[in-house]
Design a protein around this motif. Structure first.
Motif, PDB file in Angstrom:
ATOM      1  N   GLU A  16       0.771  -1.303   0.156  1.00 20.06           N
ATOM      2  CA  GLU A  16       0.039   0.087  -0.205  1.00 20.06           C
ATOM      3  C   GLU A  16       0.759   1.382  -0.019  1.00 20.06           C
ATOM      4  O   GLU A  16       0.606   2.312  -0.448  1.00 20.06           O
ATOM      5  N   THR A  17       1.860   1.181   0.766  1.00 18.17           N
ATOM      6  CA  THR A  17       2.876   2.367   0.963  1.00 18.17           C
ATOM      7  C   THR A  17       3.891   2.596  -0.290  1.00 18.17           C
ATOM      8  O   THR A  17       4.126   3.738  -0.926  1.00 18.17           O
ATOM      9  N   GLU A  18       4.662   1.210  -0.461  1.00 13.58           N
ATOM     10  CA  GLU A  18       5.798   1.332  -1.466  1.00 13.58           C
ATOM     11  C   GLU A  18       5.251   0.755  -2.858  1.00 13.58           C
ATOM     12  O   GLU A  18       6.354   0.881  -3.682  1.00 13.58           O
ATOM     13  N   GLY A  19       4.191   0.109  -2.883  1.00 13.04           N
ATOM     14  CA  GLY A  19       3.997  -0.325  -4.192  1.00 13.04           C
ATOM     15  C   GLY A  19       4.087  -1.924  -4.041  1.00 13.04           C
ATOM     16  O   GLY A  19       4.936  -2.321  -3.369  1.00 13.04           O
ATOM     17  N   ALA A  20       3.543  -2.671  -5.154  1.00 13.90           N
ATOM     18  CA  ALA A  20       3.877  -3.981  -5.403  1.00 13.90           C
ATOM     19  C   ALA A  20       5.066  -4.435  -5.719  1.00 13.90           C
ATOM     20  O   ALA A  20       5.596  -3.600  -6.677  1.00 13.90           O
ATOM     21  N   PRO A  21       5.497  -5.502  -5.421  1.00 16.58           N
ATOM     22  CA  PRO A  21       6.809  -6.068  -5.834  1.00 16.58           C
ATOM     23  C   PRO A  21       6.688  -6.344  -7.400  1.00 16.58           C
ATOM     24  O   PRO A  21       5.825  -6.731  -7.795  1.00 16.58           O
ATOM     25  N   ASN A  22       7.806  -5.539  -7.913  1.00 15.88           N
ATOM     26  CA  ASN A  22       7.915  -5.875  -9.521  1.00 15.88           C
ATOM     27  C   ASN A  22       8.282  -7.284  -9.813  1.00 15.88           C
ATOM     28  O   ASN A  22       8.831  -7.992  -8.979  1.00 15.88           O
ATOM     29  N   PHE A  23       7.867  -7.827 -10.910  1.00 17.49           N
ATOM     30  CA  PHE A  23       7.973  -9.255 -11.583  1.00 17.49           C
ATOM     31  C   PHE A  23       8.060  -8.962 -12.889  1.00 17.49           C
ATOM     32  O   PHE A  23       7.266  -8.146 -13.430  1.00 17.49           O
ATOM     33  N   THR A  24       8.823 -10.003 -13.618  1.00 17.97           N
ATOM     34  CA  THR A  24       8.722 -10.137 -14.861  1.00 17.97           C
ATOM     35  C   THR A  24       8.041 -11.440 -15.293  1.00 17.97           C
ATOM     36  O   THR A  24       8.309 -12.465 -14.526  1.00 17.97           O
ATOM     37  N   ALA A  25       6.967 -11.461 -16.295  1.00 22.86           N
ATOM     38  CA  ALA A  25       6.324 -12.708 -16.611  1.00 22.86           C
ATOM     39  C   ALA A  25       6.275 -13.009 -18.208  1.00 22.86           C
ATOM     40  O   ALA A  25       6.387 -11.790 -18.742  1.00 22.86           O
ATOM     41  N   LYS A  26       5.934 -14.312 -18.415  1.00 19.12           N
ATOM     42  CA  LYS A  26       5.704 -14.355 -19.684  1.00 19.12           C
ATOM     43  C   LYS A  26       4.081 -14.646 -19.851  1.00 19.12           C
ATOM     44  O   LYS A  26       3.803 -15.678 -19.262  1.00 19.12           O
ATOM     45  N   SER A  27       3.509 -14.064 -20.887  1.00 16.68           N
ATOM     46  CA  SER A  27       2.099 -14.624 -20.955  1.00 16.68           C
ATOM     47  C   SER A  27       1.917 -15.735 -21.952  1.00 16.68           C
ATOM     48  O   SER A  27       3.006 -16.001 -22.591  1.00 16.68           O
ATOM     49  N   LEU A  28       0.768 -16.298 -21.794  1.00 17.58           N
ATOM     50  CA  LEU A  28       0.582 -17.410 -22.736  1.00 17.58           C
ATOM     51  C   LEU A  28       0.615 -17.248 -24.095  1.00 17.58           C
ATOM     52  O   LEU A  28       1.315 -18.285 -24.794  1.00 17.58           O
ATOM     53  N   ASP A  29       0.624 -15.999 -24.634  1.00 17.30           N
ATOM     54  CA  ASP A  29       0.929 -15.738 -26.133  1.00 17.30           C
ATOM     55  C   ASP A  29       2.436 -15.485 -26.118  1.00 17.30           C
ATOM     56  O   ASP A  29       2.646 -15.012 -27.371  1.00 17.30           O
ATOM     57  N   GLY A  30       3.271 -15.876 -25.271  1.00 21.50           N
ATOM     58  CA  GLY A  30       4.780 -15.790 -25.468  1.00 21.50           C
ATOM     59  C   GLY A  30       5.258 -14.282 -25.483  1.00 21.50           C
ATOM     60  O   GLY A  30       6.471 -13.985 -25.322  1.00 21.50           O
ATOM     61  N   GLN A  31       4.490 -13.261 -25.000  1.00 18.57           N
ATOM     62  CA  GLN A  31       4.910 -11.700 -24.600  1.00 18.57           C
ATOM     63  C   GLN A  31       5.419 -11.867 -23.357  1.00 18.57           C
ATOM     64  O   GLN A  31       4.789 -12.052 -22.488  1.00 18.57           O
ATOM     65  N   SER A  32       6.633 -11.147 -22.994  1.00 17.60           N
ATOM     66  CA  SER A  32       7.400 -10.716 -21.824  1.00 17.60           C
ATOM     67  C   SER A  32       6.712  -9.455 -21.400  1.00 17.60           C
ATOM     68  O   SER A  32       6.671  -8.623 -22.215  1.00 17.60           O
ATOM     69  N   PHE A  33       6.713  -9.263 -20.094  1.00 17.92           N
ATOM     70  CA  PHE A  33       6.291  -8.000 -19.693  1.00 17.92           C
ATOM     71  C   PHE A  33       6.543  -7.830 -18.155  1.00 17.92           C
ATOM     72  O   PHE A  33       6.779  -8.722 -17.447  1.00 17.92           O
TER      73      PHE A  33
END
Length: 187
Positions: free
Chosen positions: A44-61
């Motif tokens: 709530e104060t600092e923000g959600a932890p960042n992460f990198t993931a790949k969606s099922l369509d193969g796109q990383s974000f």
């Protein structure tokens, strides 16, 4: 009379075991609670932890690459009845905002094939503002301390947690649309 005493003794033993089991469960939950509370407060104060993931369509974000949008981080599984129940209203809410709201649907399914079968029933989940992620090793569920499905985190435009929802809800109501509008209008 003897049978009444036996029945009473049985009720007392079952009652004592129930109290013991409840106490063990409750105390365990209380011991875990401060960690969960502090991580929620931190998001709530600092923000959600960042992460990198790949969606099922193969796109990383990257999660933080979505700053400027309201993000709904929804943890679900195809076998989860309440998860399936909330999908149509979740899709409607995301589509209502034409790109300003991003859904990251994180699946806790046992295998990716189950997700593909599920998506045949909900082809709208392949929309531009929806990313389906298979959390094969449950690392995202662990990172966000997901305890049951469905569980959703609503993040504001700065990736700060504004709502944590456990259980199924109707996402596309007048109140929820107004709430998202206020999040989008905030600085």
């Amino acid at each position: 009379m003897k049978q009444h005493l036996k029945a009473l003794a049985l009720v007392l033993v079952i009652g004592a075991l129930s109290v013991w089991a409840f106490d063990r469960y409750f105390m365990t939950r209380m011991e875990q609670s401060p960690t969960t509370i502090s991580s929620v407060e931190k998001m709530e104060t600092e923000g959600a932890p960042n992460f990198t993931a790949k969606s099922l369509d193969g796109q990383s974000f990257e999660l933080h690459g979505l700053k400027g949008k309201v993000v709904i981080l929804n943890f679900w599984a195809s076998w989860c009845g309440p998860c399936v129940e909330e999908v149509p209203s979740l899709i409607k809410l995301v589509n209502e905002f034409k790109g300003d709201v991003q859904l990251i649907a994180v699946s806790g399914d046992s295998n990716e094939q189950d997700i593909h079968v599920f998506l045949k029933s909900f082809p709208e989940l392949k929309g531009a503002n929806i990313k389906i992620v298979y959390d094969q090793d449950r690392s995202l569920m662990k990172m966000f301390e997901v305890t049951r499905l469905p569980e959703s985190l609503v993040l504001d435009k700065n990736s700060k947690l504004v709502k944590k929802l456990v259980g199924s809800i109707d996402w596309h109501t007048k109140d929820s649309v107004e709430y998202v509008k206020t999040l989008l209008q905030a600085k």
